[in-house]
Write a protein that holds these residues in place. Structure first.
Motif, short mmCIF file in Angstrom:
data_model
loop_
_atom_site.label_atom_id
_atom_site.label_comp_id
_atom_site.label_asym_id
_atom_site.label_seq_id
_atom_site.Cartn_x
_atom_site.Cartn_y
_atom_site.Cartn_z
N ARG A 118 -1.02 2.12 0.55
CA ARG A 118 -1.13 1.03 1.53
C ARG A 118 -2.22 0.05 1.12
O ARG A 118 -2.07 -1.16 1.31
CB ARG A 118 -1.39 1.57 2.93
N ALA A 119 -3.34 0.54 0.58
CA ALA A 119 -4.42 -0.35 0.15
C ALA A 119 -3.94 -1.30 -0.94
O ALA A 119 -4.40 -2.44 -1.01
CB ALA A 119 -5.61 0.48 -0.34
N THR A 120 -3.01 -0.86 -1.75
CA THR A 120 -2.49 -1.68 -2.84
C THR A 120 -1.30 -2.54 -2.43
O THR A 120 -1.21 -3.70 -2.80
CB THR A 120 -2.06 -0.78 -4.02
N LEU A 177 -0.56 8.01 0.70
CA LEU A 177 -0.11 6.84 1.46
C LEU A 177 -1.26 5.88 1.74
O LEU A 177 -1.08 4.67 1.73
CB LEU A 177 0.57 7.27 2.76
N ARG A 178 -2.46 6.42 1.99
CA ARG A 178 -3.63 5.54 2.19
C ARG A 178 -3.88 4.71 0.93
O ARG A 178 -4.14 3.51 1.01
CB ARG A 178 -4.87 6.37 2.50
N PRO A 192 2.60 16.80 -8.47
CA PRO A 192 2.42 16.12 -9.76
C PRO A 192 3.77 15.89 -10.43
O PRO A 192 4.70 16.68 -10.27
CB PRO A 192 1.58 17.11 -10.57
N GLY A 193 3.86 14.84 -11.18
CA GLY A 193 5.09 14.53 -11.90
C GLY A 193 5.51 13.11 -11.62
O GLY A 193 4.94 12.44 -10.76
N PRO A 198 3.71 5.22 -10.55
CA PRO A 198 2.63 4.94 -11.50
C PRO A 198 1.39 5.84 -11.30
O PRO A 198 0.53 5.90 -12.17
CB PRO A 198 2.26 3.48 -11.22
N GLU A 199 1.31 6.53 -10.18
CA GLU A 199 0.17 7.41 -9.90
C GLU A 199 0.32 8.77 -10.57
O GLU A 199 -0.57 9.61 -10.47
CB GLU A 199 0.03 7.62 -8.38
#
Length: 170
Positions: free
Chosen positions: A36-38, A32-33, A133-134, A144-145
């Protein structure tokens, strides 16, 4: 199962027992950090249905419109990293009232909503948002992560249930 480590804003305490409907793991807090930055302020919505419709979806705050068909479960508190014990860990102080949520200091909250029809089935449970993961098939920001949020649940204990009932929070 990973234990929830992030506090809840506005949680109720009855007889010294904290009662919260939703929590978050440290791994989910770290993600979440990053999000949030993005993307800026965030929100979760846990809808009913099949497939990814039963996963918690993370959106930019206000992008998913909530209304009478939704229940606000609570606000996840991501403490300022300097106060979390481990920089950037996503963990929070146990007492959200003592957490300085000044965005310049790195702390923030993420509201969690659920469709009212789904809430009718899950109102007896404590929910923990985790990340694995997934890639899910939805529009959630973490896709996208290469990660996806998921909800782990457990039944409320009798003590938690009675506290919620006494507060009229059922």
């Amino acid at each position: 199962m990973t234990q929830p480590t992030v506090g809840i804003a506005g949680r109720r305490v009855t007889g010294g027992v904290p009662v919260a409907r939703v929590a978050l793991t440290a791994a989910a807090g770290r993600l979440l950090r990053t999000l949030r930055a993005t993307h800026g302020p965030l929100m979760f919505h846990q809808s009913g249905g099949c497939c990814d419709g039963s996963s918690p979806m993370c959106y930019p705050a206000g992008e998913f419109l909530t209304g009478d068909a939704d229940v606000h479960l609570g606000d996840l508190v991501i403490a300022p990293s300097a106060r979390s014990g481990v920089a950037g860990s996503g963990t929070a102080a146990q007492d959200p009232a003592g957490v300085d949520l000044d965005p310049a200091d790195g702390g923030f909250t993420v509201p969690v909503w659920m469709s009212r029809s789904q809430y009718a089935y899950w109102k007896h449970t404590h929910l923990t948002i985790d990340v694995v993961p997934g890639r899910g098939a939805g529009f959630s920001l973490e896709a996208p992560e290469g990660l996806r949020f998921l909800t782990r649940s457990r039944l409320f204990t009798d003590r938690e249930w009675y506290a919620l009932d006494a507060m009229g929070a059922l």
